[in-house]
Scaffold this active site. Sequence first.
Site, PDB file in Angstrom:
ATOM      1  N   PHE A  32       0.864  -1.053  -0.026  1.00 34.09           N
ATOM      2  CA  PHE A  32      -0.050   0.098  -0.004  1.00 34.09           C
ATOM      3  C   PHE A  32       0.795   1.078  -0.058  1.00 34.09           C
ATOM      4  O   PHE A  32       1.700   1.470   0.857  1.00 34.09           O
ATOM      5  CB  PHE A  32      -0.876  -0.006   1.272  1.00 34.09           C
ATOM      6  CG  PHE A  32      -1.989   1.030   1.197  1.00 34.09           C
ATOM      7  CD1 PHE A  32      -3.214   0.852   0.500  1.00 34.09           C
ATOM      8  CD2 PHE A  32      -1.587   2.438   1.862  1.00 34.09           C
ATOM      9  CE1 PHE A  32      -4.014   2.116   0.496  1.00 34.09           C
ATOM     10  CE2 PHE A  32      -2.378   3.397   1.924  1.00 34.09           C
ATOM     11  CZ  PHE A  32      -3.686   3.250   1.091  1.00 34.09           C
ATOM     12  N   ASP A 117       9.092   2.997   1.219  1.00 32.11           N
ATOM     13  CA  ASP A 117       8.033   3.374   1.496  1.00 32.11           C
ATOM     14  C   ASP A 117       8.157   3.509   3.286  1.00 32.11           C
ATOM     15  O   ASP A 117       7.748   2.467   3.626  1.00 32.11           O
ATOM     16  CB  ASP A 117       6.878   3.058   0.859  1.00 32.11           C
ATOM     17  CG  ASP A 117       5.618   3.778   1.613  1.00 32.11           C
ATOM     18  OD1 ASP A 117       5.652   4.465   2.715  1.00 32.11           O
ATOM     19  OD2 ASP A 117       4.429   3.773   1.066  1.00 32.11           O
ATOM     20  N   LYS A 146       2.795  10.030   8.638  1.00 37.85           N
ATOM     21  CA  LYS A 146       2.109   9.397   9.706  1.00 37.85           C
ATOM     22  C   LYS A 146       2.922  10.099  11.150  1.00 37.85           C
ATOM     23  O   LYS A 146       2.683  11.184  11.329  1.00 37.85           O
ATOM     24  CB  LYS A 146       2.158   8.193   9.638  1.00 37.85           C
ATOM     25  CG  LYS A 146       1.225   7.294   8.700  1.00 37.85           C
ATOM     26  CD  LYS A 146       0.765   6.039   8.976  1.00 37.85           C
ATOM     27  CE  LYS A 146       0.284   5.148   7.942  1.00 37.85           C
ATOM     28  NZ  LYS A 146      -1.102   5.472   7.485  1.00 37.85           N
TER      29      LYS A 146
HETATM   30  C1  LIG Z   1       2.881   2.328   3.842  1.00 34.81           C
HETATM   31  C2  LIG Z   1       2.017   3.465   3.197  1.00 34.81           C
HETATM   32  N1  LIG Z   1       2.290   4.231   2.533  1.00 34.81           N
HETATM   33  C3  LIG Z   1       1.613   5.490   2.077  1.00 34.81           C
HETATM   34  C4  LIG Z   1       0.374   5.617   2.843  1.00 34.81           C
HETATM   35  C5  LIG Z   1      -0.641   6.872   2.491  1.00 34.81           C
HETATM   36  O1  LIG Z   1      -0.423   7.776   3.539  1.00 34.81           O
HETATM   37  P1  LIG Z   1      -1.526   9.074   3.547  1.00 34.81           P
HETATM   38  O2  LIG Z   1      -2.720   8.115   4.073  1.00 34.81           O
HETATM   39  O3  LIG Z   1      -0.727   9.712   4.693  1.00 34.81           O
HETATM   40  O4  LIG Z   1      -1.495   9.399   2.425  1.00 34.81           O
HETATM   41  C6  LIG Z   1      -0.001   4.663   3.907  1.00 34.81           C
HETATM   42  C7  LIG Z   1      -1.203   5.130   4.572  1.00 34.81           C
HETATM   43  O5  LIG Z   1      -1.756   4.221   5.465  1.00 34.81           O
HETATM   44  C8  LIG Z   1       1.015   3.638   4.302  1.00 34.81           C
HETATM   45  O6  LIG Z   1       0.557   2.803   5.253  1.00 34.81           O
END
Ligand SMILES: Cc1ncc(COP(=O)(O)O)c(C=O)c1O
Length: 279
Positions: A32, A117, A146
């Site tokens: 994700f 990520d 986050k």
């Molecule tokens: C690993 C990862 N990348 C990207 C995101 C996306 O972040 P945002 O919700 O701040 O756009 C999330 C959100 O849950 C995530 O867990």
Amino acid sequence: FSNSGAEANEGAIKLARIRTGKTEFIACEDGFHGRTMASLACTHKPAIREPFLPLNPRCSFVPYGDAEAIRKAINKDTAGVIIEPIQGEAGVIIPQEGYLREVREICDEKDVLLILDEVETGIGRTGKWFAYQHEKIQPDIVSLAKGIASGFPMGAIIARDGLEFSKSEHGSTFAGGPVACAAAIATLDVVEEVLPSVAEKGARIKKALSAHDTRVAGLMVGVTIGDSCSKVQQACMEKGVLVNCAAHGNIRLVPPLVISPEEIDRGCEVIDAAIRSVC
Ligand SMILES: Cc1ncc(COP(=O)(O)O)c(C=O)c1O
């Protein structure tokens, strides 16, 4: 800077494209990366991705934890590999030790960028500032969000020397705004203070939930429940403990790093009782 995790990945993808001149990416099944167009293109879950096809950039998906599959998927147009050091939304899936090192070697050998990520795993979550530090590697680009500003909307892209954006290649009105930066600076001070306690707190959770199928990396915890996951979630909520059902029947626990031992014990007591009562 950015305003969210998705935007941080959006920036990471743009940076990889513009500096390599290549257009394609490799990501992992169950991974994700966000819901904006480019981050969504690298997000695997068909239910959220497929309604928006065709997406750009072109991204191929390989099984998580299988470095050789990445090697096979790389082609002459591959700009980068984007992966989570631990898959969060997938249910806290921790790859075998050595996976990231192997991926790093493959990216070096094939001359493609490694984008990690760390939106979920970064800023102390796993007991180090970045999860990649457990594997003693250096990614080319890291995305963060986050925990970076304790819940205030903020994200960041970090890249190694030589991989900078040039003027006007990327930007956003509110990204790196003074309030977000103040929140982040204050957060980083607190994280620095609590970081040494994160592994110990995770071990406390592991022990308290030892009757169950757990995966623990600092304060990032997955508990495999199965079909009853949402019932466990409901039972916990009724006792005042909020837990999250991630994919495949896994509870994901990502408590604040400042959580106290007493709060851990109380929370785990509720979770343990909920699992026992439902499953
Ligand atoms: C690993 C990862 N990348 C990207 C995101 C996306 O972040 P945002 O919700 O701040 O756009 C999330 C959100 O849950 C995530 O867990």
